[in-house]
Design a protein around this motif. Structure first.
Motif, PDB file in Angstrom:
ATOM      1  N   GLY A 188       0.794  -1.223   0.000  1.00  0.00           N
ATOM      2  CA  GLY A 188       0.000   0.000   0.000  1.00  0.00           C
ATOM      3  C   GLY A 188       0.823   1.268   0.000  1.00  0.00           C
ATOM      4  N   ALA A 189       2.106   1.182  -0.267  1.00  0.00           N
ATOM      5  CA  ALA A 189       2.978   2.363  -0.298  1.00  0.00           C
ATOM      6  C   ALA A 189       3.252   2.724  -1.757  1.00  0.00           C
ATOM      7  CB  ALA A 189       4.267   2.079   0.454  1.00  0.00           C
ATOM      8  N   GLU A 190       2.258   3.330  -2.396  1.00  0.00           N
ATOM      9  CA  GLU A 190       2.366   3.630  -3.824  1.00  0.00           C
ATOM     10  C   GLU A 190       3.457   4.640  -4.126  1.00  0.00           C
ATOM     11  OE1 GLU A 190      -0.557   4.018  -2.159  1.00  0.00           O
ATOM     12  OE2 GLU A 190      -1.701   2.279  -2.836  1.00  0.00           O
ATOM     13  N   LEU A 191       3.601   5.652  -3.267  1.00  0.00           N
ATOM     14  CA  LEU A 191       4.618   6.675  -3.496  1.00  0.00           C
ATOM     15  C   LEU A 191       6.031   6.085  -3.404  1.00  0.00           C
ATOM     16  CD1 LEU A 191       5.221   9.683  -4.001  1.00  0.00           C
ATOM     17  CD2 LEU A 191       5.396   9.937  -1.533  1.00  0.00           C
ATOM     18  N   VAL A 192       6.247   5.228  -2.428  1.00  0.00           N
ATOM     19  CA  VAL A 192       7.559   4.602  -2.283  1.00  0.00           C
ATOM     20  C   VAL A 192       7.843   3.686  -3.475  1.00  0.00           C
ATOM     21  CG1 VAL A 192       8.982   3.136  -0.797  1.00  0.00           C
ATOM     22  CG2 VAL A 192       7.376   4.741   0.215  1.00  0.00           C
ATOM     23  N   ALA A 193       6.816   2.992  -3.966  1.00  0.00           N
ATOM     24  CA  ALA A 193       6.989   2.139  -5.144  1.00  0.00           C
ATOM     25  C   ALA A 193       7.357   2.973  -6.365  1.00  0.00           C
ATOM     26  CB  ALA A 193       5.713   1.340  -5.408  1.00  0.00           C
ATOM     27  N   LEU A 194       6.705   4.119  -6.526  1.00  0.00           N
ATOM     28  CA  LEU A 194       7.016   4.993  -7.663  1.00  0.00           C
ATOM     29  C   LEU A 194       8.433   5.540  -7.565  1.00  0.00           C
ATOM     30  CD1 LEU A 194       5.999   6.445 -10.207  1.00  0.00           C
ATOM     31  CD2 LEU A 194       5.251   8.287  -8.713  1.00  0.00           C
ATOM     32  N   VAL A 195       8.829   5.953  -6.373  1.00  0.00           N
ATOM     33  CA  VAL A 195      10.193   6.457  -6.187  1.00  0.00           C
ATOM     34  C   VAL A 195      11.201   5.341  -6.436  1.00  0.00           C
ATOM     35  CG1 VAL A 195      11.798   7.358  -4.456  1.00  0.00           C
ATOM     36  CG2 VAL A 195       9.523   8.326  -4.668  1.00  0.00           C
ATOM     37  N   GLN A 196      10.894   4.129  -6.003  1.00  0.00           N
ATOM     38  CA  GLN A 196      11.764   2.974  -6.248  1.00  0.00           C
ATOM     39  C   GLN A 196      11.959   2.777  -7.746  1.00  0.00           C
ATOM     40  OE1 GLN A 196      13.303   0.812  -4.123  1.00  0.00           O
ATOM     41  NE2 GLN A 196      13.957  -0.641  -5.669  1.00  0.00           N
TER      42      GLN A 196
ATOM     43  N   GLU B  68      -0.103  13.125  -0.710  1.00  0.00           N
ATOM     44  CA  GLU B  68      -0.464  14.442  -1.238  1.00  0.00           C
ATOM     45  C   GLU B  68       0.438  15.536  -0.670  1.00  0.00           C
ATOM     46  OE1 GLU B  68      -4.554  14.771  -0.255  1.00  0.00           O
ATOM     47  OE2 GLU B  68      -5.151  13.244  -1.707  1.00  0.00           O
ATOM     48  N   GLN B  69       0.713  15.469   0.631  1.00  0.00           N
ATOM     49  CA  GLN B  69       1.572  16.488   1.244  1.00  0.00           C
ATOM     50  C   GLN B  69       3.007  16.376   0.728  1.00  0.00           C
ATOM     51  OE1 GLN B  69      -0.355  14.458   3.189  1.00  0.00           O
ATOM     52  NE2 GLN B  69      -1.928  15.879   3.882  1.00  0.00           N
TER      53      GLN B  69
ATOM     54  N   GLN C 167       5.159  19.210  -1.542  1.00  0.00           N
ATOM     55  CA  GLN C 167       6.494  19.677  -1.188  1.00  0.00           C
ATOM     56  C   GLN C 167       7.474  19.473  -2.352  1.00  0.00           C
ATOM     57  OE1 GLN C 167       8.026  21.141   1.595  1.00  0.00           O
ATOM     58  NE2 GLN C 167       5.900  21.666   2.029  1.00  0.00           N
ATOM     59  N   ILE C 168       7.426  18.294  -2.972  1.00  0.00           N
ATOM     60  CA  ILE C 168       8.376  17.993  -4.055  1.00  0.00           C
ATOM     61  C   ILE C 168       8.132  18.896  -5.257  1.00  0.00           C
ATOM     62  CG2 ILE C 168       9.026  16.252  -5.767  1.00  0.00           C
ATOM     63  CD1 ILE C 168       8.735  14.160  -3.583  1.00  0.00           C
ATOM     64  N   PHE C 169       6.868  19.025  -5.674  1.00  0.00           N
ATOM     65  CA  PHE C 169       6.569  19.774  -6.888  1.00  0.00           C
ATOM     66  C   PHE C 169       6.269  21.246  -6.623  1.00  0.00           C
ATOM     67  CE2 PHE C 169       5.484  15.375  -8.091  1.00  0.00           C
ATOM     68  CZ  PHE C 169       6.471  15.229  -9.037  1.00  0.00           C
ATOM     69  N   GLY C 170       6.349  21.666  -5.391  1.00  0.00           N
ATOM     70  CA  GLY C 170       6.158  23.065  -5.060  1.00  0.00           C
ATOM     71  C   GLY C 170       7.458  23.682  -4.589  1.00  0.00           C
ATOM     72  N   THR C 171       7.836  23.341  -3.385  1.00  0.00           N
ATOM     73  CA  THR C 171       9.011  23.944  -2.761  1.00  0.00           C
ATOM     74  C   THR C 171      10.316  23.478  -3.399  1.00  0.00           C
ATOM     75  OG1 THR C 171       7.769  23.949  -0.696  1.00  0.00           O
ATOM     76  CG2 THR C 171      10.147  24.321  -0.542  1.00  0.00           C
ATOM     77  N   TRP C 172      10.429  22.183  -3.688  1.00  0.00           N
ATOM     78  CA  TRP C 172      11.711  21.606  -4.102  1.00  0.00           C
ATOM     79  C   TRP C 172      11.806  21.317  -5.593  1.00  0.00           C
ATOM     80  CZ3 TRP C 172      15.315  22.084  -0.641  1.00  0.00           C
ATOM     81  CH2 TRP C 172      14.949  22.147   0.695  1.00  0.00           C
ATOM     82  N   VAL C 173      10.958  21.923  -6.428  1.00  0.00           N
ATOM     83  CA  VAL C 173      10.977  21.613  -7.848  1.00  0.00           C
ATOM     84  C   VAL C 173      12.242  22.122  -8.534  1.00  0.00           C
ATOM     85  CG1 VAL C 173       9.684  23.628  -8.643  1.00  0.00           C
ATOM     86  CG2 VAL C 173       9.542  21.493  -9.915  1.00  0.00           C
ATOM     87  N   TRP C 174      12.745  23.302  -8.163  1.00  0.00           N
ATOM     88  CA  TRP C 174      13.921  23.851  -8.840  1.00  0.00           C
ATOM     89  C   TRP C 174      15.202  23.074  -8.530  1.00  0.00           C
ATOM     90  CZ3 TRP C 174      13.056  26.085 -13.020  1.00  0.00           C
ATOM     91  CH2 TRP C 174      11.920  26.856 -13.190  1.00  0.00           C
ATOM     92  N   PRO C 175      15.443  22.644  -7.304  1.00  0.00           N
ATOM     93  CA  PRO C 175      16.632  21.792  -7.094  1.00  0.00           C
ATOM     94  C   PRO C 175      16.584  20.496  -7.898  1.00  0.00           C
ATOM     95  CG  PRO C 175      15.899  22.680  -5.005  1.00  0.00           C
ATOM     96  CD  PRO C 175      14.866  23.063  -6.013  1.00  0.00           C
TER      97      PRO C 175
END
Length: 168
Positions: free
Chosen positions: A50-58, A126-127, A131-139
Protein backbone atom coordinates in the motif's frame (compact mmCIF):
# COMPACT_ATOMS: atom_id res chain seq x y z
CA UNK A 1 -4.08 -15.82 4.91
CA UNK A 2 -5.46 -13.16 2.61
CA UNK A 3 -4.93 -12.71 -1.11
CA UNK A 4 -2.60 -9.76 -0.34
CA UNK A 5 -0.40 -12.07 1.72
CA UNK A 6 -0.23 -14.59 -1.10
CA UNK A 7 0.54 -11.86 -3.64
CA UNK A 8 3.21 -10.39 -1.36
CA UNK A 9 4.81 -13.83 -0.91
CA UNK A 10 4.79 -14.46 -4.68
CA UNK A 11 6.31 -11.09 -5.53
CA UNK A 12 8.81 -11.50 -2.67
CA UNK A 13 9.92 -14.90 -3.98
CA UNK A 14 10.39 -13.51 -7.49
CA UNK A 15 12.34 -10.57 -6.05
CA UNK A 16 14.56 -12.84 -3.95
CA UNK A 17 15.23 -15.18 -6.87
CA UNK A 18 16.14 -12.25 -9.14
CA UNK A 19 18.42 -10.83 -6.44
CA UNK A 20 20.23 -14.16 -6.09
CA UNK A 21 20.62 -14.35 -9.87
CA UNK A 22 21.92 -10.76 -9.95
CA UNK A 23 24.61 -11.63 -7.43
CA UNK A 24 25.58 -15.06 -8.75
CA UNK A 25 25.56 -14.35 -12.49
CA UNK A 26 29.01 -14.40 -14.08
CA UNK A 27 28.16 -11.97 -16.87
CA UNK A 28 28.10 -8.40 -15.63
CA UNK A 29 25.45 -7.19 -18.09
CA UNK A 30 23.13 -10.07 -17.22
CA UNK A 31 23.64 -9.35 -13.53
CA UNK A 32 22.60 -5.75 -14.16
CA UNK A 33 19.46 -6.88 -15.95
CA UNK A 34 18.58 -9.23 -13.07
CA UNK A 35 19.08 -6.26 -10.76
CA UNK A 36 16.37 -4.43 -12.75
CA UNK A 37 14.01 -7.36 -12.13
CA UNK A 38 14.90 -7.48 -8.41
CA UNK A 39 14.37 -3.74 -7.89
CA UNK A 40 11.15 -3.84 -9.91
CA UNK A 41 9.95 -6.71 -7.73
CA UNK A 42 10.77 -4.65 -4.66
CA UNK A 43 8.57 -1.89 -6.07
CA UNK A 44 5.86 -4.53 -6.49
CA UNK A 45 6.24 -5.46 -2.82
CA UNK A 46 5.76 -1.80 -1.89
CA UNK A 47 2.61 -1.67 -4.03
CA UNK A 48 1.16 -4.73 -2.32
CA UNK A 49 1.89 -3.13 1.05
CA UNK A 50 0.00 0.00 0.00
CA UNK A 51 2.98 2.36 -0.30
CA UNK A 52 2.37 3.63 -3.82
CA UNK A 53 4.62 6.67 -3.50
CA UNK A 54 7.56 4.60 -2.28
CA UNK A 55 6.99 2.14 -5.14
CA UNK A 56 7.02 4.99 -7.66
CA UNK A 57 10.19 6.46 -6.19
CA UNK A 58 11.76 2.97 -6.25
CA UNK A 59 11.00 2.66 -9.95
CA UNK A 60 12.04 6.18 -10.88
CA UNK A 61 15.22 6.46 -8.84
CA UNK A 62 16.63 2.94 -8.75
CA UNK A 63 15.32 1.24 -11.89
CA UNK A 64 14.98 4.39 -13.96
CA UNK A 65 18.20 6.11 -12.99
CA UNK A 66 20.75 4.07 -11.05
CA UNK A 67 20.48 0.78 -12.94
CA UNK A 68 20.19 2.54 -16.29
CA UNK A 69 23.35 4.47 -15.40
CA UNK A 70 25.13 1.21 -14.51
CA UNK A 71 24.01 -0.47 -17.73
CA UNK A 72 24.95 2.61 -19.75
CA UNK A 73 28.44 2.59 -18.19
CA UNK A 74 28.82 -1.11 -18.95
CA UNK A 75 27.83 -0.63 -22.57
CA UNK A 76 29.93 2.51 -22.90
CA UNK A 77 33.06 0.74 -21.66
CA UNK A 78 32.18 -2.44 -23.53
CA UNK A 79 32.84 -4.52 -20.42
CA UNK A 80 29.30 -5.91 -20.16
CA UNK A 81 30.07 -9.04 -22.16
CA UNK A 82 32.99 -10.05 -19.95
CA UNK A 83 32.70 -12.69 -17.26
CA UNK A 84 33.71 -12.31 -13.64
CA UNK A 85 35.94 -15.13 -12.45
CA UNK A 86 36.05 -15.72 -8.72
CA UNK A 87 37.18 -18.70 -6.72
CA UNK A 88 34.64 -20.96 -4.98
CA UNK A 89 36.05 -19.89 -1.61
CA UNK A 90 35.23 -16.25 -2.34
CA UNK A 91 31.70 -17.18 -3.39
CA UNK A 92 31.08 -19.25 -0.25
CA UNK A 93 32.48 -16.49 1.93
CA UNK A 94 30.22 -13.92 0.24
CA UNK A 95 27.21 -16.23 0.67
CA UNK A 96 28.00 -16.71 4.36
CA UNK A 97 28.40 -12.96 4.96
CA UNK A 98 25.14 -12.25 3.08
CA UNK A 99 23.23 -14.90 5.06
CA UNK A 100 24.69 -13.62 8.32
CA UNK A 101 23.69 -10.01 7.58
CA UNK A 102 20.18 -11.18 6.60
CA UNK A 103 19.73 -13.12 9.84
CA UNK A 104 21.16 -10.27 11.92
CA UNK A 105 18.96 -7.63 10.28
CA UNK A 106 15.85 -9.80 10.42
CA UNK A 107 16.46 -10.63 14.07
CA UNK A 108 17.01 -6.99 14.96
CA UNK A 109 13.82 -5.90 13.18
CA UNK A 110 11.69 -8.64 14.76
CA UNK A 111 13.12 -7.87 18.21
CA UNK A 112 12.51 -4.14 17.81
CA UNK A 113 9.06 -4.20 16.22
CA UNK A 114 7.63 -7.72 16.57
CA UNK A 115 5.17 -9.32 14.17
CA UNK A 116 2.06 -7.23 14.89
CA UNK A 117 0.91 -4.48 12.55
CA UNK A 118 1.52 -0.87 13.46
CA UNK A 119 -0.30 2.38 12.84
CA UNK A 120 1.49 4.58 10.32
CA UNK A 121 1.80 8.27 11.10
CA UNK A 122 3.25 11.18 9.17
CA UNK A 123 2.46 13.10 6.01
CA UNK A 124 0.57 11.41 3.21
CA UNK A 125 1.36 11.19 -0.47
CA UNK A 126 -0.46 14.44 -1.24
CA UNK A 127 1.57 16.49 1.24
CA UNK A 128 4.84 14.97 0.03
CA UNK A 129 3.86 15.64 -3.59
CA UNK A 130 3.07 19.27 -2.78
CA UNK A 131 6.49 19.68 -1.19
CA UNK A 132 8.38 17.99 -4.06
CA UNK A 133 6.57 19.77 -6.89
CA UNK A 134 6.16 23.07 -5.06
CA UNK A 135 9.01 23.94 -2.76
CA UNK A 136 11.71 21.61 -4.10
CA UNK A 137 10.98 21.61 -7.85
CA UNK A 138 13.92 23.85 -8.84
CA UNK A 139 16.63 21.79 -7.09
CA UNK A 140 15.27 18.68 -8.84
CA UNK A 141 15.33 20.44 -12.21
CA UNK A 142 18.90 21.67 -11.67
CA UNK A 143 19.94 18.17 -10.66
CA UNK A 144 18.45 16.76 -13.87
CA UNK A 145 20.45 19.28 -15.91
CA UNK A 146 23.61 18.30 -14.03
CA UNK A 147 22.98 14.60 -14.75
CA UNK A 148 22.32 15.36 -18.42
CA UNK A 149 25.62 17.28 -18.64
CA UNK A 150 27.42 14.34 -16.99
CA UNK A 151 25.86 11.92 -19.47
CA UNK A 152 26.86 14.02 -22.48
CA UNK A 153 30.38 14.39 -21.07
CA UNK A 154 30.66 10.63 -20.53
CA UNK A 155 29.71 9.98 -24.15
CA UNK A 156 32.20 12.59 -25.34
CA UNK A 157 35.01 11.14 -23.23
CA UNK A 158 34.22 7.59 -24.32
CA UNK A 159 34.21 8.42 -28.02
CA UNK A 160 37.33 10.63 -27.95
CA UNK A 161 40.34 8.90 -29.40
CA UNK A 162 38.44 6.23 -31.31
CA UNK A 163 39.02 5.86 -34.98
CA UNK A 164 36.13 6.56 -37.34
CA UNK A 165 35.77 2.83 -38.11
CA UNK A 166 35.20 1.96 -34.44
CA UNK A 167 32.66 4.74 -33.89
CA UNK A 168 30.44 3.55 -36.76
Amino acid sequence: MTSRDVLFAAVGLITAAAAVLAVTNRRVLHAGLWLVVALGGLAGCYLVLGAELVALVQLLVYVGAVVVLILFALMLTRSGASEVDTSPAHRWLAAAVGAGVTVLLGGALVTAYGWESRELTGPGSEQIGEQIFGTWVWPFELLSLLLLAALVTAVAVATTGRSKDEAA
